[in-house]
Design a protein around this motif. Structure first.
Motif, PDB file in Angstrom:
ATOM      1  N   SER A 197       0.823  -1.217   0.000  1.00 50.06           N
ATOM      2  CA  SER A 197       0.000   0.000   0.000  1.00 50.06           C
ATOM      3  C   SER A 197       0.855   1.266   0.000  1.00 50.06           C
ATOM      4  N   TYR A 198       2.023   1.208   0.627  1.00 48.74           N
ATOM      5  CA  TYR A 198       2.863   2.405   0.670  1.00 48.74           C
ATOM      6  C   TYR A 198       3.430   2.748  -0.704  1.00 48.74           C
ATOM      7  N   LEU A 199       3.384   1.794  -1.634  1.00 51.52           N
ATOM      8  CA  LEU A 199       3.910   2.036  -2.980  1.00 51.52           C
ATOM      9  C   LEU A 199       3.002   2.954  -3.798  1.00 51.52           C
ATOM     10  N   ILE A 200       1.774   3.173  -3.344  1.00 58.51           N
ATOM     11  CA  ILE A 200       0.871   4.067  -4.085  1.00 58.51           C
ATOM     12  C   ILE A 200       0.404   5.247  -3.225  1.00 58.51           C
ATOM     13  N   GLU A 201       1.142   5.534  -2.167  1.00 61.76           N
ATOM     14  CA  GLU A 201       0.752   6.641  -1.285  1.00 61.76           C
ATOM     15  C   GLU A 201       0.673   7.968  -2.023  1.00 61.76           C
ATOM     16  N   ASP A 202       1.569   8.180  -2.990  1.00 59.88           N
ATOM     17  CA  ASP A 202       1.617   9.454  -3.706  1.00 59.88           C
ATOM     18  C   ASP A 202       0.885   9.408  -5.040  1.00 59.88           C
ATOM     19  N   VAL A 203       0.162   8.332  -5.303  1.00 57.18           N
ATOM     20  CA  VAL A 203      -0.560   8.177  -6.568  1.00 57.18           C
ATOM     21  C   VAL A 203      -1.950   8.790  -6.432  1.00 57.18           C
ATOM     22  N   GLU A 204      -2.295   9.717  -7.323  1.00 56.77           N
ATOM     23  CA  GLU A 204      -3.566  10.426  -7.202  1.00 56.77           C
ATOM     24  C   GLU A 204      -4.739   9.626  -7.762  1.00 56.77           C
ATOM     25  N   ASN A 205      -4.534   8.929  -8.875  1.00 54.05           N
ATOM     26  CA  ASN A 205      -5.619   8.220  -9.534  1.00 54.05           C
ATOM     27  C   ASN A 205      -5.540   6.713  -9.255  1.00 54.05           C
ATOM     28  N   PHE A 206      -6.040   5.921 -10.155  1.00 54.14           N
ATOM     29  CA  PHE A 206      -5.988   4.466 -10.115  1.00 54.14           C
ATOM     30  C   PHE A 206      -6.678   3.839  -8.892  1.00 54.14           C
ATOM     31  N   PRO A 207      -7.952   4.175  -8.688  1.00 53.80           N
ATOM     32  CA  PRO A 207      -8.689   3.487  -7.619  1.00 53.80           C
ATOM     33  C   PRO A 207      -8.809   1.990  -7.892  1.00 53.80           C
ATOM     34  N   GLU A 208      -8.681   1.583  -9.168  1.00 52.00           N
ATOM     35  CA  GLU A 208      -8.735   0.161  -9.509  1.00 52.00           C
ATOM     36  C   GLU A 208      -7.615  -0.612  -8.827  1.00 52.00           C
ATOM     37  N   VAL A 209      -6.465   0.034  -8.660  1.00 52.37           N
ATOM     38  CA  VAL A 209      -5.326  -0.606  -8.000  1.00 52.37           C
ATOM     39  C   VAL A 209      -5.533  -0.613  -6.487  1.00 52.37           C
ATOM     40  N   ARG A 210      -5.953   0.504  -5.948  1.00 53.86           N
ATOM     41  CA  ARG A 210      -6.188   0.590  -4.503  1.00 53.86           C
ATOM     42  C   ARG A 210      -7.257  -0.416  -4.063  1.00 53.86           C
ATOM     43  N   ALA A 211      -8.256  -0.629  -4.919  1.00 51.56           N
ATOM     44  CA  ALA A 211      -9.334  -1.558  -4.582  1.00 51.56           C
ATOM     45  C   ALA A 211      -8.813  -2.970  -4.390  1.00 51.56           C
ATOM     46  N   ILE A 212      -7.838  -3.363  -5.198  1.00 48.13           N
ATOM     47  CA  ILE A 212      -7.228  -4.701  -5.053  1.00 48.13           C
ATOM     48  C   ILE A 212      -6.420  -4.763  -3.762  1.00 48.13           C
ATOM     49  N   ILE A 213      -5.591  -3.755  -3.551  1.00 53.84           N
ATOM     50  CA  ILE A 213      -4.728  -3.727  -2.368  1.00 53.84           C
ATOM     51  C   ILE A 213      -5.554  -3.724  -1.082  1.00 53.84           C
ATOM     52  N   ASP A 214      -6.693  -3.051  -1.109  1.00 55.17           N
ATOM     53  CA  ASP A 214      -7.568  -2.979   0.068  1.00 55.17           C
ATOM     54  C   ASP A 214      -8.458  -4.206   0.220  1.00 55.17           C
ATOM     55  N   ASN A 215      -8.307  -5.187  -0.683  1.00 55.18           N
ATOM     56  CA  ASN A 215      -9.114  -6.423  -0.648  1.00 55.18           C
ATOM     57  C   ASN A 215     -10.599  -6.176  -0.877  1.00 55.18           C
ATOM     58  N   ASN A 216     -10.927  -5.090  -1.555  1.00 56.49           N
ATOM     59  CA  ASN A 216     -12.327  -4.826  -1.878  1.00 56.49           C
ATOM     60  C   ASN A 216     -12.763  -5.565  -3.140  1.00 56.49           C
ATOM     61  N   ASN A 217     -11.838  -5.723  -4.067  1.00 58.71           N
ATOM     62  CA  ASN A 217     -12.131  -6.364  -5.347  1.00 58.71           C
ATOM     63  C   ASN A 217     -11.064  -7.411  -5.643  1.00 58.71           C
ATOM     64  N   PRO A 218     -11.398  -8.439  -6.417  1.00 58.54           N
ATOM     65  CA  PRO A 218     -10.461  -9.547  -6.638  1.00 58.54           C
ATOM     66  C   PRO A 218      -9.320  -9.210  -7.590  1.00 58.54           C
ATOM     67  N   GLY A 219      -8.164  -9.769  -7.292  1.00 60.74           N
ATOM     68  CA  GLY A 219      -6.986  -9.593  -8.129  1.00 60.74           C
ATOM     69  C   GLY A 219      -5.823 -10.377  -7.565  1.00 60.74           C
ATOM     70  N   LYS A 220      -4.636 -10.143  -8.105  1.00 61.55           N
ATOM     71  CA  LYS A 220      -3.423 -10.797  -7.623  1.00 61.55           C
ATOM     72  C   LYS A 220      -2.295  -9.774  -7.596  1.00 61.55           C
ATOM     73  N   ILE A 221      -1.309 -10.017  -6.751  1.00 61.31           N
ATOM     74  CA  ILE A 221      -0.169  -9.104  -6.651  1.00 61.31           C
ATOM     75  C   ILE A 221       1.127  -9.910  -6.653  1.00 61.31           C
ATOM     76  N   TYR A 222       2.074  -9.461  -7.489  1.00 56.62           N
ATOM     77  CA  TYR A 222       3.380 -10.104  -7.622  1.00 56.62           C
ATOM     78  C   TYR A 222       4.452  -9.091  -7.239  1.00 56.62           C
ATOM     79  N   VAL A 223       5.407  -9.515  -6.408  1.00 56.26           N
ATOM     80  CA  VAL A 223       6.394  -8.584  -5.852  1.00 56.26           C
ATOM     81  C   VAL A 223       7.811  -9.145  -5.951  1.00 56.26           C
ATOM     82  N   ASP A 224       8.766  -8.283  -5.659  1.00 55.86           N
ATOM     83  CA  ASP A 224      10.178  -8.688  -5.655  1.00 55.86           C
ATOM     84  C   ASP A 224      10.622  -9.178  -4.279  1.00 55.86           C
TER      85      ASP A 224
END
Length: 271
Positions: free
Chosen positions: A14-41
């Motif tokens: 979640s801290y990776l998008i703290e300064d991002v103004e748009n893209f609620p579609e991404v925040r929705a996944i991170i907040d577990n509101n909508n289904p998706g997957k996340i891949y990280v390093d």
């Protein structure tokens, strides 16, 4: 290495998008509101991530675009694992955006051998002073709000609504707890819907689907108007996003009182 993390660990990015103004579609996944997957390093403190959004069937890059530990492996991971998963879902394209302009150059570098193309997505915000409810365009239409009762009716094409809401929300119960949907009905058949696609904080994105033979009859405007009114009542911020070449969507957004606030590149290639 690239790792897929469990949904209970999505908060770690979640801290990776703290300064991002748009893209609620991404925040929705991170907040577990909508289904998706996340891949990280890094499973514990990721610096970069690839977010899969089930609803739009597309991806987003977030975080550090200069993270060599991520960039070194992500293309191979996409080729070997993610694309095979898309094929299993009968998806033959890969669509991706970066949440800031820095990622555009990286995307072009990573996928230069695929013949990657791009178009622009436009972001609209609603100007409340410009929203007008034109009752004469709505009166006479049979417009209803989705609730639990709809699933006990004998509407002929109820699967039209169910399929769309499950795609974006995973389950109908999740939608009923978090989203809004209005539908128009003719001859016991749903002909158009306007629904919440994603939820991020107070923001909810707008999705509209109309059966082909019922387009250009004013249903989209009527349903979106009812949707926006409901947002006002619930202190929800409606969010509109569409491709630059979608003339109909742009005109409808402007008619409803939305104003263009931003734009970003959406890349894709077929396989």
């Amino acid at each position: 290495m690239i790792y897929e993390i469990d949904y209970c660990d999505y908060y770690k990015v979640s801290y990776l998008i703290e300064d991002v103004e748009n893209f609620p579609e991404v925040r929705a996944i991170i907040d577990n509101n909508n289904p998706g997957k996340i891949y990280v390093d890094d499973k514990h403190k990721p610096r970069s991530a690839l977010v899969w959004n089930q609803g739009i069937q597309g991806f987003y890059f977030i975080g550090d675009d200069n993270n060599d530990n991520f960039l070194k492996y992500i293309n191979e991971y996409i080729k070997d694992k993610i694309i095979n998963g898309l094929i299993d879902k009968e998806i033959n394209w890969f669509e991706i955006s970066g949440v800031n302009i820095k990622w555009d150059r990286r995307i072009e570098e990573l996928f230069k051998e695929t013949g990657v193309k791009y178009g622009y997505q436009l972001v609209y915000g609603l100007n409340k002073n410009r929203f007008t409810y034109e009752a004469h365009l709505i009166n006479g239409l049979d417009i209803r709000k989705v609730n639990k009762g709809i699933f006990e009716t004998e509407i002929r094409n109820l699967d039209f609504v169910i399929a769309e809401l499950e795609l974006f929300w995973g389950t109908i119960d999740n939608f009923l707890d978090n989203g809004i949907c209005y539908y128009a009905i003719e001859d016991n058949e749903i002909v158009s819907i306007c629904y919440s696609g994603f939820k991020a904080g107070k923001t909810q994105t707008i999705g509209i689907e109309t059966l082909e033979e019922y387009k250009r009859r004013g249903y989209a405007y009527a349903l979106a108007s009812k949707y926006i009114e409901d947002c006002y009542r619930q202190d929800i911020i409606p969010y509109w996003d569409c491709s630059e070449d979608n003339i109909g969507s742009k005109k409808l957004a402007e008619k409803l009182g939305f104003e263009k606030r931003d734009q970003y590149r959406c890349y894709w290639f077929n396989f």
